[in-house]
Write an enzyme that holds these catalytic residues in place. Structure first.
Site, mmCIF file in Angstrom:
data_model
loop_
_atom_site.group_PDB
_atom_site.id
_atom_site.type_symbol
_atom_site.label_atom_id
_atom_site.label_comp_id
_atom_site.label_asym_id
_atom_site.label_seq_id
_atom_site.Cartn_x
_atom_site.Cartn_y
_atom_site.Cartn_z
ATOM 1 N N HIS A 123 19.959 57.727 10.079
ATOM 2 C CA HIS A 123 20.880 58.207 9.033
ATOM 3 C C HIS A 123 20.832 57.268 7.839
ATOM 4 C CE1 HIS A 123 23.392 55.288 11.152
ATOM 5 N NE2 HIS A 123 24.346 55.391 10.243
ATOM 6 N N ASP A 147 24.188 55.767 15.140
ATOM 7 C CA ASP A 147 25.639 55.562 15.142
ATOM 8 C C ASP A 147 26.383 56.808 15.620
ATOM 9 O OD1 ASP A 147 25.002 53.110 14.112
ATOM 10 O OD2 ASP A 147 26.047 53.365 12.212
ATOM 11 N N ASP A 197 23.080 49.860 6.417
ATOM 12 C CA ASP A 197 22.743 48.959 7.529
ATOM 13 C C ASP A 197 21.698 49.573 8.465
ATOM 14 O OD1 ASP A 197 24.940 50.724 8.291
ATOM 15 O OD2 ASP A 197 25.049 49.588 10.156
ATOM 16 N N HIS A 198 21.140 50.728 8.089
ATOM 17 C CA HIS A 198 20.038 51.328 8.859
ATOM 18 C C HIS A 198 18.793 51.551 7.994
ATOM 19 C CE1 HIS A 198 22.632 52.186 12.384
ATOM 20 N NE2 HIS A 198 23.551 52.018 11.445
ATOM 21 N N HIS A 206 22.897 55.367 6.095
ATOM 22 C CA HIS A 206 23.690 54.170 5.810
ATOM 23 C C HIS A 206 22.829 52.932 5.571
ATOM 24 C CE1 HIS A 206 27.623 55.922 7.654
ATOM 25 N NE2 HIS A 206 27.478 56.224 6.385
ATOM 26 N N HIS A 251 24.542 49.795 17.304
ATOM 27 C CA HIS A 251 25.394 48.603 17.187
ATOM 28 C C HIS A 251 25.865 48.092 18.544
ATOM 29 C CE1 HIS A 251 26.073 48.768 12.778
ATOM 30 N NE2 HIS A 251 25.911 50.071 12.952
ATOM 31 N N HIS A 270 28.974 61.447 12.234
ATOM 32 C CA HIS A 270 29.112 60.139 11.585
ATOM 33 C C HIS A 270 28.640 60.282 10.142
ATOM 34 C CE1 HIS A 270 29.033 55.824 11.021
ATOM 35 N NE2 HIS A 270 27.734 55.847 10.767
HETATM 36 FE FE FE Z 1 25.573 51.501 11.358
HETATM 37 ZN ZN ZN Z 2 26.270 54.252 10.116
#
Ligand code: FE
Ligand code: ZN
Length: 256
Positions: free
Chosen positions: A57, A134, A61-62, A59, A172, A115
């Site tokens: 996805h 996530d 942090d990915h 985001h 995570h 998400h």
């Molecule tokens: Fe994440």
């Molecule tokens: Zn995420």
């Protein structure tokens, strides 16, 4: 059949990176690219050369490492068609039922929105492994940032229907905190009590709680356990729909 080696490693503060490697062809895929330097370091450590990145996805942090890793490794980046406009450096767009390949190993794309609007998971049936980003965490699930409870319930139900021995790689390490919340929802669940104790001990030693399995999550994860009479009773929601019960558990976690 190709034999996949899977290497999981921590990245950023609480993300996990995953590398999939096919010995025969040398093909190597990363699941998500949370951080370029850490991903490149993992590749040096394993000695594998990256051919692909599979994105779950959009985001940050990915995806933060995509462009720098791509410049270095020249890999192909695959990710959800529904989020194509949000992911810089994306080469190949995938949707429900599409397959990705790494060496001879095939992964099936499962759309798991909730998400984010276009979140996808990657399931490798011959290797008994799924990378769920996530959407599902161990004893938890992602926040409903771009989807509602029925959407996320449908996504989690798809993952819950995978074979129970399927290894689940999550985006995570949140398991310790998730267990503390889960025990407020279903304190009498003995499998959950055992998991909480194991994870608390792991957290002290720094050992990862992942991968988990679908079987373990079905037994312990309150976000999959709307059918539990104990949970229904505790929430005062006997006879209500599973997606409503899931929604209430999610709401309580948000304010926990
Ligand atoms: Fe994440
Ligand atoms: Zn995420």
């Amino acid at each position: 059949m190709a034999r996949l080696e899977i290497y999981q490693f921590p990245m950023r503060s609480d993300n996990y990176g995953g590398l999939l490697h096919d010995e025969k062809t040398g093909a190597t895929a990363a699941i998500d690219a949370p951080d370029a330097d850490e991903l490149l370091a993992a590749l040096r450590k394993t000695g594998w050369s990256l051919t692909d990145i599979f994105i779950t996805h959009h985001h940050y942090d990915h995806t933060a490492g995509i462009e720098a890793v791509k410049r270095k490794a020249g890999c192909t980046v695959t990710g959800p068609a529904a989020e194509a406009g949000l992911i810089r450096g994306l080469d190949v767009e995938v949707k429900e039922g599409d397959t990705v390949e790494i060496g001879g190993a095939k992964g099936i794309v499962i759309e798991t929105p909730g998400h984010t609007r276009g979140h996808v998971s990657y399931f490798f049936p011959d290797h008994g492994a799924a990378f769920v980003g996530d959407t599902m965490f161990s004893v938890g699930c992602g926040k409903l940032l771009e989807g509602d409870a029925p959407t996320m319930w449908t996504s989690l139900s798809k993952l819950a229907a995978l074979p129970p021995e399927t290894k689940i790689y999550c985006g995570h390490e949140y398991t310790d905190a998730n267990c503390r919340f889960a025990l407020t929802i279903e304190p009498e669940n003995e499998a959950l009590q055992a998991r909480a104790a194991e994870v608390a001990a792991n957290a002290k030693s720094g050992a990862p709680s992942l991968p988990t399995t679908i079987g373990q999550e079905l037994a312990t994860n309150p976000f999959l356990r709307a059918s539990s009479p104990n949970i229904q009773k505790r929430l005062g929601m006997e006879g209500r729909s599973h997606e409503e019960i899931f929604g209430e558990v999610r709401r309580r976690k948000d304010v926990f």
